[in-house]
Design an enzyme around this catalytic site. Structure first.
Site, PDB file in Angstrom:
ATOM      1  N   ASP A 179       0.826  -1.139  -0.073  1.00  0.00           N
ATOM      2  CA  ASP A 179       0.053   0.096  -0.024  1.00  0.00           C
ATOM      3  C   ASP A 179       0.903   1.106  -0.013  1.00  0.00           C
ATOM      4  O   ASP A 179       2.199   1.052   0.390  1.00  0.00           O
ATOM      5  CB  ASP A 179      -1.114   0.027   1.174  1.00  0.00           C
ATOM      6  CG  ASP A 179      -1.927   0.926   1.174  1.00  0.00           C
ATOM      7  OD1 ASP A 179      -3.277   0.391   0.942  1.00  0.00           O
ATOM      8  OD2 ASP A 179      -2.006   2.157   1.003  1.00  0.00           O
TER       9      ASP A 179
ATOM     10  N   ASN B  60      -5.620  -4.269  -6.334  1.00  0.00           N
ATOM     11  CA  ASN B  60      -6.915  -3.600  -5.519  1.00  0.00           C
ATOM     12  C   ASN B  60      -6.823  -1.982  -5.524  1.00  0.00           C
ATOM     13  O   ASN B  60      -7.805  -1.528  -5.694  1.00  0.00           O
ATOM     14  CB  ASN B  60      -7.096  -4.115  -4.566  1.00  0.00           C
ATOM     15  CG  ASN B  60      -8.005  -3.272  -3.424  1.00  0.00           C
ATOM     16  OD1 ASN B  60      -9.043  -3.505  -3.615  1.00  0.00           O
ATOM     17  ND2 ASN B  60      -7.295  -2.491  -2.558  1.00  0.00           N
TER      18      ASN B  60
ATOM     19  N   TYR C  18     -13.665   8.325 -13.534  1.00  0.00           N
ATOM     20  CA  TYR C  18     -13.480   6.951 -12.966  1.00  0.00           C
ATOM     21  C   TYR C  18     -14.164   5.648 -13.680  1.00  0.00           C
ATOM     22  O   TYR C  18     -13.402   4.767 -13.752  1.00  0.00           O
ATOM     23  CB  TYR C  18     -14.116   7.317 -11.289  1.00  0.00           C
ATOM     24  CG  TYR C  18     -14.230   5.972 -10.570  1.00  0.00           C
ATOM     25  CD1 TYR C  18     -13.122   5.446  -9.852  1.00  0.00           C
ATOM     26  CD2 TYR C  18     -15.497   5.040 -10.452  1.00  0.00           C
ATOM     27  CE1 TYR C  18     -12.884   4.541  -9.160  1.00  0.00           C
ATOM     28  CE2 TYR C  18     -15.528   3.880  -9.638  1.00  0.00           C
ATOM     29  CZ  TYR C  18     -14.141   3.541  -9.043  1.00  0.00           C
ATOM     30  OH  TYR C  18     -14.573   2.485  -8.066  1.00  0.00           O
TER      31      TYR C  18
ATOM     32  N   LYS D 160     -12.357   2.190 -15.037  1.00  0.00           N
ATOM     33  CA  LYS D 160     -12.729   0.873 -14.738  1.00  0.00           C
ATOM     34  C   LYS D 160     -13.573  -0.049 -15.708  1.00  0.00           C
ATOM     35  O   LYS D 160     -13.209  -1.239 -16.219  1.00  0.00           O
ATOM     36  CB  LYS D 160     -14.010   0.894 -13.662  1.00  0.00           C
ATOM     37  CG  LYS D 160     -13.625   1.359 -12.227  1.00  0.00           C
ATOM     38  CD  LYS D 160     -12.266   0.658 -11.761  1.00  0.00           C
ATOM     39  CE  LYS D 160     -11.833   1.118 -10.237  1.00  0.00           C
ATOM     40  NZ  LYS D 160     -10.735   0.306  -9.720  1.00  0.00           N
TER      41      LYS D 160
HETATM   42  P1  NAD Z   1     -10.126   2.739  -0.416  1.00  0.00           P
HETATM   43  O1  NAD Z   1     -10.029   4.342  -0.608  1.00  0.00           O
HETATM   44  O2  NAD Z   1     -11.129   2.666   1.031  1.00  0.00           O
HETATM   45  O3  NAD Z   1      -8.655   1.912  -0.153  1.00  0.00           O
HETATM   46  C1  NAD Z   1      -7.706   2.067  -1.285  1.00  0.00           C
HETATM   47  C2  NAD Z   1      -6.451   1.659  -0.652  1.00  0.00           C
HETATM   48  O4  NAD Z   1      -5.525   1.943  -1.816  1.00  0.00           O
HETATM   49  C3  NAD Z   1      -6.139   2.498   0.344  1.00  0.00           C
HETATM   50  O5  NAD Z   1      -5.523   1.688   1.425  1.00  0.00           O
HETATM   51  C4  NAD Z   1      -4.918   3.575  -0.252  1.00  0.00           C
HETATM   52  O6  NAD Z   1      -3.991   3.776   0.783  1.00  0.00           O
HETATM   53  C5  NAD Z   1      -4.513   2.484  -1.284  1.00  0.00           C
HETATM   54  N1  NAD Z   1      -4.059   3.282  -2.479  1.00  0.00           N
HETATM   55  C6  NAD Z   1      -4.351   4.441  -3.126  1.00  0.00           C
HETATM   56  N2  NAD Z   1      -3.623   4.962  -3.923  1.00  0.00           N
HETATM   57  C7  NAD Z   1      -2.463   4.096  -3.977  1.00  0.00           C
HETATM   58  C8  NAD Z   1      -1.324   4.068  -5.011  1.00  0.00           C
HETATM   59  N3  NAD Z   1      -1.027   4.812  -5.686  1.00  0.00           N
HETATM   60  N4  NAD Z   1      -0.383   2.966  -4.421  1.00  0.00           N
HETATM   61  C9  NAD Z   1      -0.644   2.071  -3.653  1.00  0.00           C
HETATM   62  N5  NAD Z   1      -1.917   2.020  -2.938  1.00  0.00           N
HETATM   63  C10 NAD Z   1      -2.637   2.821  -3.220  1.00  0.00           C
HETATM   64  O7  NAD Z   1     -10.867   2.074  -1.470  1.00  0.00           O
HETATM   65  P2  NAD Z   1     -11.910   0.854  -1.676  1.00  0.00           P
HETATM   66  O8  NAD Z   1     -13.335   1.280  -1.435  1.00  0.00           O
HETATM   67  O9  NAD Z   1     -11.504   0.047  -0.688  1.00  0.00           O
HETATM   68  O10 NAD Z   1     -11.565   0.485  -3.171  1.00  0.00           O
HETATM   69  C11 NAD Z   1     -10.762  -0.594  -3.290  1.00  0.00           C
HETATM   70  C12 NAD Z   1     -10.871  -0.862  -4.727  1.00  0.00           C
HETATM   71  O11 NAD Z   1     -12.073  -1.446  -5.268  1.00  0.00           O
HETATM   72  C13 NAD Z   1     -10.503   0.132  -6.016  1.00  0.00           C
HETATM   73  O12 NAD Z   1      -9.979  -0.197  -6.753  1.00  0.00           O
HETATM   74  C14 NAD Z   1     -11.994   0.576  -5.972  1.00  0.00           C
HETATM   75  O13 NAD Z   1     -11.947   1.538  -7.187  1.00  0.00           O
HETATM   76  C15 NAD Z   1     -12.736  -0.549  -5.953  1.00  0.00           C
HETATM   77  N6  NAD Z   1     -14.392  -0.195  -5.972  1.00  0.00           N
HETATM   78  C16 NAD Z   1     -14.846   0.189  -4.930  1.00  0.00           C
HETATM   79  C17 NAD Z   1     -16.197   0.517  -4.581  1.00  0.00           C
HETATM   80  C18 NAD Z   1     -16.809   0.899  -3.552  1.00  0.00           C
HETATM   81  O14 NAD Z   1     -17.817   1.046  -3.453  1.00  0.00           O
HETATM   82  N7  NAD Z   1     -16.083   1.280  -2.288  1.00  0.00           N
HETATM   83  C19 NAD Z   1     -16.817  -0.086  -5.763  1.00  0.00           C
HETATM   84  C20 NAD Z   1     -16.309  -0.519  -6.818  1.00  0.00           C
HETATM   85  C21 NAD Z   1     -15.033  -0.721  -6.890  1.00  0.00           C
END
Ligand code: NAD
Length: 266
Positions: A36, A89, A157, A161
């Site tokens: 991370d 992720n 965004y 995706k």
């Molecule tokens: P979040 O923001 O809670 O967590 C994202 C994590 O990625 C964090 O720990 C952050 O520090 C890390 N991160 C961010 N930029 C980074 C980088 N440049 N290098 C390394 N680490 C990095 O997000 P989430 O909701 O847990 O989402 C996780 C994944 O699921 C993402 O790809 C997001 O697009 C996807 N997603 C989320 C949702 C939702 O409803 N939350 C829906 C569809 C898809």
């Protein structure tokens, strides 16, 4: 399901969905490298996984930095000897402050593509030589239902995706003969910090949700678009990924699996 003896890297694995994915894989015996951008959170989450009795290490890296990613992968190989599973992720919804703007700015497009698409490719390219050498591997990419169909509030965004779904297909085609499965998961609506930002944006820019709090937008959207009528959780995503990286899914590749309560039927 048993992933004992498997070594998995989860990017963005310190918090949110990534942490739940790592936890679900650790619960069935996988060793987990938590990578991370947030170094302290990486270590904390790796300690939680190690408490389950598996091997785990927090190895920070910004996925947009090829040198840092190269060091992270080299250190993973040094400590664990192999990489069986990569879960791409790490993701962002926009450049800092994106939700305060009605229209996606140039920095939203470049920052979001940089992390969600190019960052995913950087990590994948760094891991692939090890999987090819082993003639085995499982890769799962985090897409989103936003990549299934463009929607009004966050085009930058959604476009990233959609690119992830397409990239997953390209990789699956290319890597089949190397015995490497590549799939994507499309989460639906999950109440995470990211959705706090998304909800704030809808409340200002979409008349259906105008004036509501982020959580109220989220609840109304579940009522409006999810046939099963309930939100999804990070653990739901972890369960789907445990299946996709298991031997039970050995003949599934190039697919994007919606985990969204039936919102998108494609
Ligand atoms: P979040 O923001 O809670 O967590 C994202 C994590 O990625 C964090 O720990 C952050 O520090 C890390 N991160 C961010 N930029 C980074 C980088 N440049 N290098 C390394 N680490 C990095 O997000 P989430 O909701 O847990 O989402 C996780 C994944 O699921 C993402 O790809 C997001 O697009 C996807 N997603 C989320 C949702 C939702 O409803 N939350 C829906 C569809 C898809």
């Amino acid at each position: 399901m048993d992933l004992s003896g498997h070594v998995a890297i989860v990017t963005g694995g310190a918090t949110g969905i990534g942490r739940a994915i790592g936890m679900k894989m650790a619960e069935v015996g996988a060793d987990i490298i938590v990578s991370d951008i947030d170094s302290d959170a990486c270590q904390r989450t790796a300690s939680e996984f190690a408490a389950l009795g598996v091997r785990s290490a927090g190895i920070p890296a910004n996925v947009t930095d090829p040198d840092a990613v190269g060091r992270m992968v080299a250190e993973s190989i040094g400590q664990f000897g192999k990489i069986d599973v990569l879960v791409n992720n790490a993701g962002v919804a926009g450049a800092p402050g994106w939700y305060d703007h009605a229209v996606s700015r140039e920095e939203d497009w470049s920052f979001t593509f940089g992390v969600n698409v190019k960052g995913m490719a950087i990590v994948t390219e760094a891991v692939l030589p090890h999987m090819k050498e082993a003639h085995a591997g499982k890769i799962v990419n985090l897409a989103s239902v936003a990549g299934r169909q463009g929607r009004p509030t966050l085009p930058h965004y959604s476009a990233t995706k959609a690119a992830v779904i397409n990239y997953t297909q390209s990789l699956a085609n290319e890597l089949g003969r190397d015995n490497i499965n590549v799939n994507a998961v499309c989460p639906g609506l999950l109440w995470t910090p990211m959705w706090g930002e998304v909800g704030a944006k809808y409340a200002v820019n979409d008349p259906t949700y105008e004036g509501l709090s982020a959580r109220e937008v989220f609840d109304k959207m579940i009522e409006n678009i999810i046939p099963l009528g309930r939100e999804q959780t990070p653990e739901d995503i972890g369960d789907a990924i445990v299946f996709l990286v298991s031997d039970d899914a050995k003949n599934i590749t190039g697919q994007s699996l919606n985990v969204d309560g039936g919102a998108f039927l494609n």
